[in-house]
Scaffold this motif. Structure first.
Motif, PDB file in Angstrom:
ATOM      1  N   UNK A   1     -48.258   1.894   0.771  1.00 63.85           N
ATOM      2  CA  UNK A   1     -49.608   1.950   1.309  1.00 63.85           C
ATOM      3  C   UNK A   1     -50.251   3.299   0.997  1.00 63.85           C
ATOM      4  N   UNK A   2     -51.457   3.238   0.422  1.00 62.82           N
ATOM      5  CA  UNK A   2     -52.188   4.464   0.077  1.00 62.82           C
ATOM      6  C   UNK A   2     -52.929   4.943   1.315  1.00 62.82           C
ATOM      7  N   UNK A   3     -52.727   6.210   1.718  1.00 64.96           N
ATOM      8  CA  UNK A   3     -53.435   6.719   2.891  1.00 64.96           C
ATOM      9  C   UNK A   3     -54.953   6.720   2.677  1.00 64.96           C
TER      10      UNK A   3
ATOM     11  N   UNK B   1     -57.474  12.328   8.815  1.00 67.04           N
ATOM     12  CA  UNK B   1     -56.372  11.804   8.010  1.00 67.04           C
ATOM     13  C   UNK B   1     -55.721  10.575   8.638  1.00 67.04           C
ATOM     14  N   UNK B   2     -55.976  10.352   9.912  1.00 66.28           N
ATOM     15  CA  UNK B   2     -55.383   9.216  10.597  1.00 66.28           C
ATOM     16  C   UNK B   2     -53.913   9.409  10.946  1.00 66.28           C
ATOM     17  N   UNK B   3     -53.362  10.576  10.631  1.00 66.27           N
ATOM     18  CA  UNK B   3     -51.956  10.860  10.927  1.00 66.27           C
ATOM     19  C   UNK B   3     -51.750  12.366  11.013  1.00 66.27           C
ATOM     20  N   UNK B   4     -50.696  12.766  11.697  1.00 68.09           N
ATOM     21  CA  UNK B   4     -50.372  14.188  11.755  1.00 68.09           C
ATOM     22  C   UNK B   4     -49.605  14.640  10.517  1.00 68.09           C
ATOM     23  N   UNK B   5     -49.016  13.678   9.800  1.00 67.01           N
ATOM     24  CA  UNK B   5     -48.216  13.995   8.617  1.00 67.01           C
ATOM     25  C   UNK B   5     -49.093  13.983   7.373  1.00 67.01           C
TER      26      UNK B   5
ATOM     27  N   UNK C   1     -51.485   9.993  -4.054  1.00 73.90           N
ATOM     28  CA  UNK C   1     -52.742   9.246  -4.082  1.00 73.90           C
ATOM     29  C   UNK C   1     -53.247   8.978  -2.671  1.00 73.90           C
ATOM     30  N   UNK C   2     -54.575   8.932  -2.544  1.00 76.33           N
ATOM     31  CA  UNK C   2     -55.207   8.568  -1.285  1.00 76.33           C
ATOM     32  C   UNK C   2     -56.594   8.021  -1.569  1.00 76.33           C
ATOM     33  N   UNK C   3     -57.225   7.502  -0.538  1.00 79.47           N
ATOM     34  CA  UNK C   3     -58.607   7.040  -0.610  1.00 79.47           C
ATOM     35  C   UNK C   3     -59.441   7.883   0.329  1.00 79.47           C
ATOM     36  N   UNK C   4     -60.680   8.178  -0.071  1.00 77.77           N
ATOM     37  CA  UNK C   4     -61.623   8.875   0.799  1.00 77.77           C
ATOM     38  C   UNK C   4     -62.722   7.890   1.159  1.00 77.77           C
TER      39      UNK C   4
ATOM     40  N   UNK D   1     -56.560  12.351  -5.030  1.00 70.50           N
ATOM     41  CA  UNK D   1     -55.168  12.781  -4.960  1.00 70.50           C
ATOM     42  C   UNK D   1     -55.089  14.069  -4.162  1.00 70.50           C
ATOM     43  N   UNK D   2     -53.954  14.268  -3.520  1.00 69.75           N
ATOM     44  CA  UNK D   2     -53.694  15.489  -2.773  1.00 69.75           C
ATOM     45  C   UNK D   2     -52.462  16.146  -3.370  1.00 69.75           C
ATOM     46  N   UNK D   3     -52.592  17.433  -3.713  1.00 69.40           N
ATOM     47  CA  UNK D   3     -51.494  18.202  -4.300  1.00 69.40           C
ATOM     48  C   UNK D   3     -51.294  19.490  -3.518  1.00 69.40           C
ATOM     49  N   UNK D   4     -50.082  20.033  -3.579  1.00 69.55           N
ATOM     50  CA  UNK D   4     -49.811  21.353  -3.018  1.00 69.55           C
ATOM     51  C   UNK D   4     -50.632  22.373  -3.803  1.00 69.55           C
ATOM     52  N   UNK D   5     -51.163  23.373  -3.116  1.00 65.65           N
ATOM     53  CA  UNK D   5     -51.915  24.419  -3.810  1.00 65.65           C
ATOM     54  C   UNK D   5     -51.022  25.579  -4.220  1.00 65.65           C
TER      55      UNK D   5
END
Length: 102
Positions: free
Chosen positions: A7-9, A26-30, A35-38, A49-53
């Motif tokens: 499931x894509x957040x 975000x709908x979650x604490x984690x 990949x995600x949807x906005x 997409x979300x990546x570490x900076x």
């Protein structure tokens, strides 16, 4: 995504576009990279997409190009986002990411 969950957040914002100071739920604490949807206020749903900076608690959120419901074309952009302490379940847009970020 880890754990076999395909499931894509989906993150939502009460705005039609992102800008420094905008907040997303975000709908979650984690927070998990990948990949995600906005989901924007006007009903437009955009892949991202979300990546570490690599810097502290910050992440890089990249959102694909899209057109708002009103017809405004928004180019794809990358943003530096972070969870504002002590809140959980939200991220704040801090600034535009370096356009040369991979």
């Amino acid at each position: 995504m880890a754990g076999g969950n395909d499931e894509v957040p989906a993150w939502s914002t009460p705005h039609s576009h992102l800008y420094p100071g905008a907040r997303l739920s975000t709908g979650t604490e984690d927070i998990a990279t990948g990949d995600l949807l906005v989901l924007f206020r006007d009903g437009v749903v955009v892949p991202g997409t979300l990546d570490e900076s690599g810097v502290g608690d910050e992440y890089v959120l990249t959102v694909d190009e899209y057109v708002t419901r009103a017809g405004t074309s928004i180019p794809g952009r990358s943003w530096i986002v972070a969870v504002p302490a002590p809140l959980a379940g939200v991220v704040d847009v801090r600034r535009r990411a370096d356009p040369t970020h991979p």
